[in-house]
Write a protein that holds these residues in place. Structure first.
Motif, PDB file in Angstrom:
ATOM      1  N   LEU A  18       0.211   1.767 -11.737  1.00 54.75           N
ATOM      2  CA  LEU A  18       0.181   2.824 -10.939  1.00 54.75           C
ATOM      3  C   LEU A  18       1.376   3.672 -11.326  1.00 54.75           C
ATOM      4  N   ARG A  19       2.502   3.389 -11.857  1.00 56.01           N
ATOM      5  CA  ARG A  19       3.229   4.175 -12.620  1.00 56.01           C
ATOM      6  C   ARG A  19       2.793   5.040 -13.657  1.00 56.01           C
ATOM      7  N   ASN A  75       0.765  -1.134   0.065  1.00 57.72           N
ATOM      8  CA  ASN A  75       0.061   0.166   0.017  1.00 57.72           C
ATOM      9  C   ASN A  75       0.883   1.146  -0.243  1.00 57.72           C
ATOM     10  N   SER A 105       2.472   1.568  -3.354  1.00 51.12           N
ATOM     11  CA  SER A 105       1.409   1.944  -4.390  1.00 51.12           C
ATOM     12  C   SER A 105       1.387   3.523  -4.411  1.00 51.12           C
ATOM     13  N   VAL A 146       2.797   6.156  -7.448  1.00 52.05           N
ATOM     14  CA  VAL A 146       2.020   7.250  -8.104  1.00 52.05           C
ATOM     15  C   VAL A 146       2.805   8.711  -7.991  1.00 52.05           C
ATOM     16  N   VAL A 174      -0.253   5.802 -14.032  1.00 54.68           N
ATOM     17  CA  VAL A 174      -1.306   6.499 -13.482  1.00 54.68           C
ATOM     18  C   VAL A 174      -0.652   7.847 -13.034  1.00 54.68           C
ATOM     19  N   GLY A 175       0.475   7.617 -12.381  1.00 56.13           N
ATOM     20  CA  GLY A 175       1.166   8.888 -11.859  1.00 56.13           C
ATOM     21  C   GLY A 175       1.523   9.763 -12.972  1.00 56.13           C
ATOM     22  N   VAL A 215       0.138  -4.448 -11.018  1.00 56.95           N
ATOM     23  CA  VAL A 215      -0.350  -3.161 -10.205  1.00 56.95           C
ATOM     24  C   VAL A 215       0.538  -2.356 -10.225  1.00 56.95           C
ATOM     25  N   ALA A 216       1.669  -2.434  -9.996  1.00 58.62           N
ATOM     26  CA  ALA A 216       2.709  -1.366  -9.612  1.00 58.62           C
ATOM     27  C   ALA A 216       3.072  -0.697 -10.966  1.00 58.62           C
TER      28      ALA A 216
END
Length: 581
Positions: free
Chosen positions: A395-396, A262, A265, A269, A398-399, A391-392
């Motif tokens: 999230l990269r 968590n 994550s 981001v 998404v950032g 997922v990681a």
């Protein structure tokens, strides 16, 4: 471990090329715009389509790789990515380029998450942190290197080679691939694919990415953008509900029971958001506001890339000896200081402060990204390891997408205000012109309004397009004014002599005509020169004012967000005190 030494360079090169193409176009967009004759708004899709498709496919591709063979999947991804790169470089128009960039992004989505899993499977627990740091670090390095490499290549070989350069490197990677990773009789896992979960995740990520990227262009309150966000939210809720009840979820929600995951994550981001802000703004800021060449702009951003590479390596070596929370906290503090420095970069040619900000941002990003990527996989094995990497990686992205949305929105608002301020100053300057008629002032004001249109948010060469108008007087007009002055002079002479103008000797008339013509032309030339100098001074003042306002428009974006890296310290307590090996 010996096998890993042969595999890791192959995986690193693939990751480097894929992630570099996230940002490499930013520096050459103006050249492509000139080649295709498209607006920057339309051309921005060549950037957006890569990011959107890439983020959308990462999770389902991570699962498909387990089923069909991870080595084969990465190998196929390299083939697809190389083909897309070749087609992008050959693009004769925007439509072709968009299709080619889509092909590129499909290949990248197949390579990135699966490469990490391959590297982790081949590493021991003792070396796991180094493998993660190397692969994740090279991804951050690649995003930062993109504008640098793009600027150098475009400067000497043209924009098409920004994409062609991928092809021989992909071919080299493919040739070595078969020797270090088996493609035949590869171990596969007969997992069931959660097709509904995959569809929901793709809908969610596609609509969210598209909405964030195009919100500024289409209007944040427009029906299309609101519908995209609503679709993303609904599909996210459905995805969570389905993943909790299906036997073979696309993403194992048990991942989020790990404090390290968590915390990682959130950190991924945020650190990629700060990286994206620099990658989005600085190339345009340097080339279009400060007027530097693409090559110089690339070199000014290079210190960041070098610092990231060194920091990631060192972090992977010392992470077991230093408290993880301390590393993350120091990283965010350094990024905060970097943003404060970026918000006050002076306008002159001295870029020492910019270079220092580059270095600090590279240090901060390297510390946070390396630590977060290592901790994201610290508690997992098997299928959960694959899920954690998928997922990681999402999230990269998404950032990065958030950076594009937030930074461009703030910049748009700032540029609009900068143009309004410049136009107001320019109109005041025009009203003070002493040797210009009212009609000329009105014409000049209309031209300035057209050049400094606040409704247009483009920054490309804005200051350079404000050019000085030149006043000229035609020969016919000069002759007409000279004739009128000559006739007045003859009439005055006749009145003084009390004779008819026709009785004045012809020789006298010729002398008067010559003298009057010279005097009139001299006076007209002097007035034109004075007027043109006045206009040139005005335009120079306007251009300097515009450059000043645009400079602040860019830097204020960093300033308005400089609090965020410090606020990111609030996520530090989420991590466990020290990772358990």
């Amino acid at each position: 471990m010996n096998k890993l030494k042969g595999v890791l360079p192959v995986l690193l090169l693939g990751n480097l090329l894929c992630m570099m193409d996230v940002s490499i176009m930013t520096i050459v967009l103006p050249e492509i715009q000139s080649a295709f004759g498209e607006s920057l708004t339309e051309l921005s899709w060549a950037l957006n389509v890569y990011t959107i498709i890439f983020a959308t496919l990462i999770i389902p591709f991570g699962r498909l790789a387990e089923r069909f063979g991870q080595n084969k999947f990465v190998f196929a991804g390299l083939v697809v990515f190389g083909t897309g790169s070749l087609l992008t470089g050959m693009a004769p128009n925007l439509t072709w380029m968009l299709i080619a960039r889509t092909i590129q992004s499909v290949g990248a989505a197949a390579i990135i998450p699966t490469s990490m899993v391959i590297g982790l499977d081949l590493s021991s627990m003792a070396n796991r942190n180094r493998v993660v740091a190397a692969l994740a670090g090279v991804q951050g390095l690649a995003v930062a290197l993109g504008p640098t490499i793009g600027g150098i290549v475009a400067q000497y070989f043209g924009w098409r080679w920004v994409f062609f350069i991928n092809v021989p490197l992909v071919v080299l990677d493919l040739l070595v691939f078969g020797f270090v990773l088996p493609l035949r009789h590869e171990k596969t896992t007969h997992v069931k694919i959660d097709w509904l979960g995959a569809a929901l995740s793709m809908i969610m990520l596609f609509s969210l990415s598209l909405g964030l990227i195009k919100g500024n262009d289409w209007g944040w309150q427009s029906p299309v953008i609101l519908s995209l966000f609503a679709l993303a939210f609904i599909s996210f809720l459905l995805f969570l509900f389905w993943e909790r009840h299906t036997k073979v979820p696309m993403v194992d929600l048990q991942l989020f029971r790990s404090r390290n995951f968590n915390g990682s994550s959130l950190a991924l981001v945020l650190c990629n958001f700060f990286l994206g802000g620099m990658a989005v703004l600085l190339p345009t800021f340097l080339t279009r506001v400060h007027g530097t060449s693409e090559l110089k702009a690339a070199l000014l951003m290079t210190p960041y890339s070098v610092t990231v590479m060194i920091t990631v390596i060192l972090t992977s070596l010392v992470i077991k000896r230093i408290n993880n929370k301390v590393i993350v906290a120091v990283g965010f503090l350094l990024m905060g200081v970097s943003y404060l420095l970026l918000s006050t970069v002076p306008m002159g040619s001295n870029y020492h402060q910019l270079i220092l900000a580059d270095v600090l941002l590279g240090l901060g990003y390297g510390l946070v990204a390396a630590t977060a990527n290592i901790l994201a996989v610290a508690d997992f094995h098997g299928s959960r390891l694959t899920s954690s990497q998928s997922v990681a990686n999402v999230l990269r992205q998404v950032g990065m997408v958030l950076a594009i949305a937030v930074f461009t929105t703030l910049l748009t608002s700032n540029v609009t205000q900068a143009k309004r301020n410049t136009l107001a100053d320019a109109q005041t300057q025009v009203s003070r012109l002493a040797n210009v008629t009212t009609a000329q002032k009105n014409t000049l004001t209309r031209k300035l309004r057209r050049k400094l249109n606040p409704n247009s948010t483009t920054v490309t060469a804005t200051a350079a397009t404000v050019t000085s108008p030149t006043v000229t007087i035609s020969a016919a007009t000069r002759q007409q004014k000279a004739t009128m002055a000559y006739r007045q002079a003859i009439q005055q002479l006749a009145t003084v002599k009390q004779v008819s103008p026709s009785l004045i000797p012809q020789v006298t008339k010729q002398q008067i005509h010559h003298t009057i013509t010279l005097a009139v032309n001299r006076k007209i030339t002097q007035k034109v020169q004075q007027l043109n100098q006045e206009l040139a001074n005005l335009v120079h003042t306007v251009r300097q004012a515009l450059k000043h306002h645009l400079n602040h428009a860019f830097l204020n974006v960093f300033g308005s967000l400089s609090w965020l890296p410090f606020a990111a310290l609030l996520i530090v307590p989420v991590f466990k005190f020290r990772r358990e090996d």
